[in-house]
Every structure is written in structure tokens, then in C-alpha cells.
Design a protein around this motif. Structure first.
Motif, PDB file in Angstrom:
ATOM      1  N   GLU A 273       0.855  -1.187   0.000  1.00 52.55           N
ATOM      2  CA  GLU A 273       0.000   0.000   0.000  1.00 52.55           C
ATOM      3  C   GLU A 273       0.887   1.232   0.000  1.00 52.55           C
ATOM      4  OE1 GLU A 273      -4.349   0.964   1.678  1.00 52.55           O
ATOM      5  OE2 GLU A 273      -2.907   0.245   3.181  1.00 52.55           O
ATOM      6  N   GLY A 274       0.630   2.152  -0.932  1.00 57.05           N
ATOM      7  CA  GLY A 274       1.446   3.351  -1.036  1.00 57.05           C
ATOM      8  C   GLY A 274       0.901   4.284  -2.094  1.00 57.05           C
ATOM      9  N   ASP A 275       1.701   5.274  -2.469  1.00 59.39           N
ATOM     10  CA  ASP A 275       1.273   6.266  -3.461  1.00 59.39           C
ATOM     11  C   ASP A 275       1.038   5.650  -4.837  1.00 59.39           C
ATOM     12  OD1 ASP A 275       1.466   8.206  -1.510  1.00 59.39           O
ATOM     13  OD2 ASP A 275       3.479   8.863  -2.120  1.00 59.39           O
ATOM     14  N   LEU A 276       1.662   4.521  -5.106  1.00 60.75           N
ATOM     15  CA  LEU A 276       1.565   3.908  -6.427  1.00 60.75           C
ATOM     16  C   LEU A 276       0.379   2.952  -6.554  1.00 60.75           C
ATOM     17  CD1 LEU A 276       5.337   3.169  -7.146  1.00 60.75           C
ATOM     18  CD2 LEU A 276       3.980   5.187  -7.766  1.00 60.75           C
ATOM     19  N   GLY A 277      -0.319   2.706  -5.432  1.00 61.29           N
ATOM     20  CA  GLY A 277      -1.471   1.823  -5.484  1.00 61.29           C
ATOM     21  C   GLY A 277      -1.524   0.904  -4.282  1.00 61.29           C
TER      22      GLY A 277
END
Length: 347
Positions: free
Chosen positions: A18-22
């Protein structure tokens, strides 16, 4: 209603990434102990992000695109290479061991529901594979000096998952061509089509690439119901995309598990367990039903009782033959039936 051992929320599963990229949320046998020969993942990829090149050591992969535009690249066996785009309602299949990557080439988030043919899928990434080899081994492989490979990180964890694209999107014109890895289930003329529900079928008779998995995209309207049935030698793992539903399943110990399904829920039915599903509320339900066989088989209640005489049925149910309801002879199960009676109260 008590929690069911047959159901888990995929939307609220513990994230593998889980992060800014999805994000990636999954249900394997660790989170869902009932699973056998199947696992499920919800993968969300942000614009400009890439599911890094990887392969699965022990599982085929079958993916359904709920939204977005993606470029999928696949290397199968030494030199069999494919590259194609997919969007909502389209699917792709990746065989065990095939190297592949998934790029978001659109302007919005892309969402995939992915099922694997193993309850504990194992992943390897290209970065980890390179990290396992010395600079000299890599240099010999590519006929280059070992020093050229010194900048490569020695990371064998396969933990990055999603990476950021550098440079512009590059989608070749050939990516729009037909590809055996790809199947547009949403544009299929439904083989099962009633006023109260439809089913589109991604199975081996329509998609020869499938070897261990299949998927039905099923819409059931308010006045319809998925007929009570079971699948010989086939397990079922479903994902509720839209609507609210109620499912009942009979376990071998004689217990009946009835549970409610919301959007984002996943359920699992072991092989040959009888079950049914019906709409709750006024909204249609759309659910993706995955199977651990490329040609799943059904035995529905209508065809089941058509197989026996009224005398056999009377003895079975402890009734007089003339008390048996006027059951219609049904040589081919309809899969979806109309609901002619009021919905049972929700317990």
C-alpha cells in the motif's frame, strides 16, 4: 448474522502493498484457511505505476479488469512474447512461470481482481532474480564486464511490488491486436440470457489458453436467483462487484451456513458443496465467479430431480407420490431462475 468461515472482505484484507503507487490486498490460505487451489487479490495501480516484472512459481493467474487502461507484457517460453492492452470488462491469463508486467497507461486508477490456481501463490520478481546473481555471473550472461552490474541493488526480497515509470508511456500499435492471453468477456453475447439475469463465460471452450481456471461474469436482477446447485470436482471463489446478496451453503456435517454479501466481499465454496445466491434489495448484483477448472460443471436442483421418478422422490422425501409438487422436467439446468415468491426474511 454470525460471521461465516466461507466469506472474507477483500476490500478490507491486510495489504500486501500500500502506497502512493497503489495497493494490493489478497486472500490466501493464511487469511482464509478454507481456501484450496485458489487465492484472490485486488490490485489497484495508480497512473504511471507498474506492477514490476514477476512470475508465479506454482500458480496460473486469471485477471478481470474492473476499471482503467493497462498494458500487459508477457514472456512465456524462451521467446514467445505478447503485449496487449486491456480495459474494463476484459481479462488476461498468465501461465505458471511466465514473466509478466502490468502497466497503468491511462489517466485514472486501474483496478483488477486476480485469482490464482493455488491457495499459497509464490512470486519471484526480475529484480530479485538479478539480485541473486553475482556481477561476474551477470557479466558472463550478457557478455559484458562485471563492473557494469555493480549499480544493481542486491535485493532478493521481491518487496517493491509497484514501481514508478520513468519517461513517457510507450504503447505500440500492435498492443490493440488480438492476443491469446486476452479475452473480452464483457463483449461476449451471453450464452445464458434471461430477463432476470445473464451469465458471460470465460472458460476453455471460448478461451483455449485456460488450463486450470475459469470465470463467469454473472448479473442477477431483482426478480432472479442463482439456482441451488453444486459443481462436481470444481471449487468456486466469487467476488461481489455490485449489489447485495445472500448465499446459503450446506456443509457435510449437515449445518447450513447462510450469510450476507456486500460489494468487495469474496466467498469460497469447496468442491461439490450445494449452494445458492439471491439478490437483496432493489439493485442488481454483479459478481465474478472463478473456478479451479477450465471447464466447470454444474448440477442444479432442477436437473437433479428430473433424473428420478416420482416414486424415488416420494421415498426420498418421505411423501406420498401424489403429494410431490409438479416439478418441471429440466434436462439442462438454466443456471439462473426467476423468483416467483417473496424473498425470505433476512435473519
Amino acid at each position: 448474522m454470525a460471521a461465516s468461515r466461507h466469506v472474507r472482505s477483500l476490500l478490507h484484507a491486510v495489504p500486501a502493498y500500500e502506497g502512493d503507487l497503489g495497493s494490493a490486498r489478497r486472500l490466501t490460505a493464511d487469511e482464509f484457511p478454507l481456501l484450496r487451489r485458489m487465492a484472490m487479490k485486488r490490485l489497484v495501480i495508480a497512473p504511471g505505476a507498474i506492477r514490476e516484472p514477476h512470475w508465479h512459481a506454482n500458480a496460473d493467474e486469471l485477471a478481470y479488469c474492473l476499471s482503467g487502461t493497462l498494458l500487459v507484457s508477457v514472456l512465456d517460453n524462451a521467446d514467445v512474447f505478447g503485449r496487449f492492452t486491456i480495459s474494463a470488462g476484459e481479462m488476461f491469463h498468465i501461465a505458471t512461470g511466465s514473466l509478466h508486467t502490468i502497466e497503468n497507461v491511462g489517466d485514472a486508477e486501474a483496478e483488477l481482481i486476480i485469482v490464482f490456481s493455488n491457495e499459497q501463490p509464490e512470486d519471484f520478481t526480475l529484480q530479485a532474480a538479478f539480485g541473486a546473481m553475482s556481477d561476474a555471473v551477470l557479466g558472463n550472461t550478457f557478455t559484458l564486464p562485471a563492473a557494469d552490474f555493480a549499480p544493481i541493488r542486491r535485493d532478493t526480497s521481491s518487496a517493491r511490488y509497484l514501481v514508478k515509470r520513468t519517461g513517457p508511456v510507450a504503447v505500440p500499435e500492435s498492443a490493440a491486436f488480438p492476443d491469446p492471453h486476452k479475452f473480452s468477456v464483457a463483449t461476449q453475447t451471453p450464452p445464458i440470457d434471461f430477463p432476470y439475469g445473464t451469465a458471460q463465460l470465460a472458460r476453455a471452450q471460448f478461451w483455449p489458453a485456460l488450463k486450470h481456471l475459469a470465470m463467469y461474469s454473472i448479473d442477477v436482477r431483482e426478480n432472479g436467483m442463482r439456482e441451488p446447485h453444486w459443481h462436481p470436482d470444481t471449487a468456486e471463489m466469487g467476488y461481489v462487484h455490485k449489489g447485495r446478496a445472500r448465499m446459503s451453503i450446506l456443509d457435510p456435517d449437515g449445518s447450513v451456513d447462510t450469510y450476507l454479501l456486500e460489494p468487495g466481499d469474496a466467498y469460497f465454496i469447496p468442491r461439490s458443496y450445494p449452494h445458492q445466491i439471491e439478490v437483496l434489495g432493489e439493485d442488481d448484483i454483479h459478481f465474478l465467479v472463478f473456478f479451479d477448472q477450465p471447464m466447470p460443471e454444474d448440477v442444479g436442483y432442477r436437473a437433479a430431480v428430473s433424473s428420478f421418478s416420482s416414486e424415488v422422490l416420494a421415498a426420498t422425501f418421505g411423501m406420498a407420490p401424489d403429494a410431490i409438487p409438479a416439478l418441471p422436467v429440466t434436462p439442462v439446468d438454466p443456471l439462473i431462475v426467476s423468483r416467483v415468491n417473496p424473498l425470505d426474511p433476512v435473519g
